[in-house]
Design an enzyme around this catalytic site. Structure first.
Site, short mmCIF file in Angstrom:
data_model
loop_
_atom_site.label_atom_id
_atom_site.label_comp_id
_atom_site.label_asym_id
_atom_site.label_seq_id
_atom_site.Cartn_x
_atom_site.Cartn_y
_atom_site.Cartn_z
N LYS A 170 -63.69 -5.69 -33.76
CA LYS A 170 -62.54 -5.36 -32.92
C LYS A 170 -61.33 -6.25 -33.22
O LYS A 170 -60.19 -5.78 -33.19
CB LYS A 170 -62.91 -5.46 -31.45
CG LYS A 170 -63.25 -6.85 -30.96
CD LYS A 170 -63.58 -6.85 -29.47
CE LYS A 170 -63.94 -8.24 -28.98
NZ LYS A 170 -62.85 -9.21 -29.14
N THR A 171 -61.57 -7.54 -33.52
CA THR A 171 -60.45 -8.42 -33.82
C THR A 171 -59.74 -7.97 -35.09
O THR A 171 -58.51 -8.00 -35.18
CB THR A 171 -60.93 -9.88 -33.96
OG1 THR A 171 -61.60 -10.27 -32.77
CG2 THR A 171 -59.76 -10.81 -34.22
N GLN A 187 -70.29 -5.11 -22.41
CA GLN A 187 -70.15 -6.56 -22.48
C GLN A 187 -69.29 -7.11 -21.33
O GLN A 187 -68.75 -8.20 -21.44
CB GLN A 187 -69.55 -6.96 -23.83
CG GLN A 187 -70.42 -6.58 -25.01
CD GLN A 187 -69.88 -7.08 -26.33
OE1 GLN A 187 -69.89 -8.28 -26.63
NE2 GLN A 187 -69.38 -6.16 -27.14
N ASP A 217 -56.95 -7.27 -25.64
CA ASP A 217 -58.31 -7.51 -26.12
C ASP A 217 -59.24 -7.73 -24.92
O ASP A 217 -58.80 -8.18 -23.86
CB ASP A 217 -58.31 -8.74 -27.02
CG ASP A 217 -59.63 -8.94 -27.75
OD1 ASP A 217 -60.42 -7.97 -27.84
OD2 ASP A 217 -59.88 -10.05 -28.23
N GLU A 218 -60.52 -7.42 -25.09
CA GLU A 218 -61.54 -7.63 -24.04
C GLU A 218 -61.10 -6.98 -22.72
O GLU A 218 -61.18 -7.58 -21.64
CB GLU A 218 -61.79 -9.14 -23.82
CG GLU A 218 -62.18 -9.90 -25.08
CD GLU A 218 -63.61 -9.63 -25.51
OE1 GLU A 218 -64.26 -8.73 -24.95
OE2 GLU A 218 -64.08 -10.32 -26.44
N ARG A 240 -75.69 -11.64 -29.93
CA ARG A 240 -75.10 -12.81 -30.60
C ARG A 240 -75.91 -13.17 -31.84
O ARG A 240 -75.43 -13.91 -32.71
CB ARG A 240 -75.08 -14.04 -29.69
CG ARG A 240 -74.31 -13.95 -28.38
CD ARG A 240 -72.91 -13.45 -28.53
NE ARG A 240 -72.86 -12.01 -28.30
CZ ARG A 240 -71.82 -11.24 -28.60
NH1 ARG A 240 -70.76 -11.76 -29.16
NH2 ARG A 240 -71.85 -9.94 -28.35
#
Length: 752
Positions: free
Chosen positions: A28-29, A243, A212-213, A594
């Protein structure tokens, strides 16, 4: 650009609302960074017309670094920052519209708690009725909803008291010229709503807004974005409802779930290819999260190798669990794997202790992520308090902290009378300090000390807003006598604190002002907005210990998720609340994803909780992993206790809830701000109650003269020891000079 088809579509999307549903590890980044570059390079959008907001300084810094590498000098005109720093920057420019002066301060949590305690005292509300942290949480959640003290509704006695505290707390914030984190966003929203000209300026300034997020936004953040994109609707949000794990601090998952309704005609693009984990880990995590109802349909997949099954390990006790994890880490190290590639995740901070003890014994280097942050250490907060008082003489919290630091013989009674004297005149304590010294309220000898303190601060304030921060700090440390006082103590603790002061000086030397604001203000803003994640060093050669909440945004080759038991993970408070249970499942999903190469999940049948053995059963989340994706390892001891553990299931859950209800300071959704290495009283992983050896044998490991280590006090040696039913009663002389009487097992004392 090395992008997959879905990423490419997101990057090249033109005008109008866009929702990018980005699964874990889907890049996503990369999408955000390339979309910004595409807007500038292909759609001719000027960099100054782009705003990108995220949640951590670390994430914002990474985006800036990537864009600077791609765009060069053009990247300097971009606004890439956290929600809080973006709003702070806006409020610095329009402070007069929200009733503040130009040098307002931002209070961190410790300052907020200090002010809350002051308000509770004024209102005669004792700890039995309301804990300061509870009051602060209620106020913070109200601000997340853009609810000020005047709109705060109260339908019961407790909330009526919270309302009173909120009103006084906000009044005191205004009086001392300070804001808290909630105010930064709430007041920016209020600014936009009450001043259309200011809103219109920023709507025209930021023609494209990227978030973002997005799943972690609260109502205030949602409202802020809604206002900013009201004219052009060029909004791109990236997130993953699977998330969303911050409901306890105000995050509203419905913001992402209802995006298409809030922005009709929105385009939705799903990023489902995972670049981080093995096929097994992705499918195992997918098997867990599929049990949640509140989510958008998507299926993660990866071209990475299949990987090994998830190891599920049953243990008899948490001490055995820690030893098994340590043994696995040592095997990985022998295979030439780096400690920095390994991490241990737990649900609550209290679970770290047995791992610390075993890792110390085995010689495994570790670091506790989320421990005392640099800027929260006592000596650093002291120095910062001096700088804050210099910048803003109305800052009563900072004055109260340092008026007798180092010791000047100014006691609490004097400070209390000074506070009352100032309150009666509706002025700050520093503003009335000179007048206070010539009254009969204070003795002549104390008045002289107060006057000297006042004159010192006034001298330090002269020209401070124009001077380099380095020069101001050097003057503070010299004129206050702080360094001299520490050096005179000649203890190991004092030496450590001096080293931290030196580190602060180095940090100030490296600080570079970014705007035309006074350098001191900019530095203090930077300190106020720093977070735990910003200090994370991925290259440190040590195993990372952290709560699952703090693991979000990070990745490790080898992950150990421990304490996977009903009532612990999922947490006991979630068992009767479907929404809370879904959040716990999302938290588990975050922890699992993770892991890049291998995932181990473990649980214990018997766990010491507040000094009492509790029996648990395996977490439902492990049961939700498809059988073909996991490999169960049962130890003989654990199998023999299975029947007993299951028979204690209902008792365990009931007692867990009872413990949590009676004292929720040990297990809380809000991650503890206390040092993770400070062992909580009564929590132990040792089985001293089951030790049947005679006293002369049991005393051996803590015999007189044995060198020991304590998580908080450091190294020392045993001066006296005697066995008892509670454990070894020891007297320890620590290298710091302290002499402490402890129950060794419950204090986390480890023989060296």
């Amino acid at each position: 650009m090395d992008l997959n088809p879905q990423q490419q579509q997101a990057v090249e999307h033109g005008k109008g609302p866009l929702l990018v549903v980005a699964g874990a590890g889907s890049g996503k980044t990369r999408v955000i960074v390339h979309r910004v570059a595409h807007l500038i390079g292909k759609q001719n959008v000027h960099p100054s017309n782009i705003l990108a907001v995220t949640f951590t300084n670390k994430a914002a810094g990474e985006m800036k670094a990537r864009l600077e590498a791609m765009l060069g000098l053009a990247a300097r005109d971009l606004w890439i920052a956290t929600f809080h720093s973006t709003c702070l920057r806006i409020l610095r420019r329009h402070f007069e519209h929200v009733g503040y002066g130009p040098n307002f301060r931002v209070y961190d949590e410790a300052d907020q708690l200090s002010l809350i305690k002051e308000c509770l005292g004024v209102l005669n509300i004792g700890d039995r009725l309301m804990r300061p942290k509870s009051a602060l949480d209620h106020i913070a959640r109200a601000k997340d909803r853009c609810v000020g003290p005047e709109e705060f509704g109260a339908d019961n006695f407790y909330l009526q008291k919270v309302s009173e505290v909120y009103a006084l707390y906000q009044k005191r914030l205004n009086e001392v010229g300070a804001m808290d984190f909630g105010d930064l966003i709430r007041l920016t929203v209020k600014l936009f709503e009450s001043h259309p000209d200011v809103l219109n300026y920023y709507c025209n300034r930021f023609r494209h807004v990227l978030v973002d997020e997005y799943q972690d936004t609260n109502h205030a953040q949602y409202r802020l974005i809604e206002l900013l994109v009201g004219l052009h609707r060029n909004i791109c949000v990236v997130g993953d409802e699977d998330q969303s794990i911050y409901r306890w601090r105000g995050a509203d998952i419905t913001n992402i779930l209802r995006f298409e309704k809030d922005f009709p005609g929105a385009r939705v693009i799903r990023l489902e290819q995972n670049y981080r984990s093995t096929k097994t880990i992705i499918k195992a995590a997918g098997g867990v999260i599929a049990n949640n109802a509140g989510r958008k349909p998507k299926t993660l997949w990866t071209q990475n190798p299949q990987g090994e099954p998830v190891d599920v390990v049953s243990c008899t006790t948490e001490r055995e669990e820690a030893q098994i994890v340590a043994d696995a880490i040592q095997r990985l190290k022998h295979e030439k794997k780096s400690y920095s590639e390994m991490a241990v995740f737990y649900r609550t901070n209290a679970q770290s202790r047995p791992f610390e003890e075993v890792f110390l014994k085995e010689g495994i280097p570790y670091r506790i992520f989320g421990w005392i942050r640099f800027y929260e250490r006592m000596e650093i907060k002291d120095a910062i308090a001096y700088l804050r008082l210099i910048a803003n003489p109305k800052d009563d919290i900072s004055l109260s902290r340092i008026i007798n630091v180092p010791s000047r013989g100014i006691g609490r009674e004097t400070l209390l009378r000074l506070r009352e004297f100032a309150a009666a005149r509706s002025l700050s304590m520093f503003e009335v300090l000179k007048d206070f010294t010539v009254t009969t309220i204070v003795r002549a000898v104390t008045a002289k000390k107060l006057s000297a303190f006042h004159d010192m601060i006034e001298t330090l304030r002269q020209g401070a807003l124009k001077r380099p921060v380095t020069d101001i700090l050097h003057d503070v440390l010299e004129k206050s006598g702080y360094v001299e006082a520490l050096a005179s103590q000649k203890t190991t603790e004092a030496q450590d604190r001096l080293e931290n002061i030196n580190e602060l000086v180095a940090a100030v030397d490296e600080f570079e002002p970014q705007t035309d604001e006074p350098p001191l203000n900019q530095f203090l803003d930077q300190v106020a907005l720093v977070s735990d994640v910003d200090a994370y060093d991925a290259d440190a050669e040590a195993v990372t210990l952290m709560t699952v909440h703090l693991a979000k945004g990070l990745e490790f080759s080898f992950v150990f998720m421990v304490g996977m038991e009903e009532g612990l993970f999922p947490h006991a408070r979630s068992l009767d609340d479907p929404d809370e249970l879904e959040e716990e499942r999302r938290l588990c999903y975050v922890g699992m994803t993770r892991a890049k190469e291998h995932l181990t999940m473990s649980y214990a049948f018997r766990r010491q909780t507040f000094g009492t053995p509790r029996y648990g059963v395996v977490s439902r989340f492990i049961d939700e992993i498809p059988d073909e994706l996991k490999k169960v390892h049962e130890r003989l001891e654990a199998r023999s206790e299975k029947l007993e553990a299951r028979s204690h299931k209902s008792n365990y859950l009931a007692s867990s809830v009872s413990l949590l209800a009676s004292d929720d300071s040990h297990f809380t959704n809000n991650e503890s701000r206390l040092p993770a290495k400070v062992v909580m009283a009564g929590v132990t992983g040792h089985d001293s109650d089951f030790d049947q050896r005679p006293p002369e044998e049991r005393i051996g490991q803590f015999a007189v003269g044995i060198r020991v280590h304590h998580p908080a006090f450091g190294r020392g040696f045993v001066k006296h020891c005697e066995p008892s039913s509670a454990g070894h009663k020891v007297t320890v002389q620590f290298e710091s000079g302290f002499i402490k009487r402890l129950i060794a097992e419950r204090a986390g004392l480890v023989p060296l």
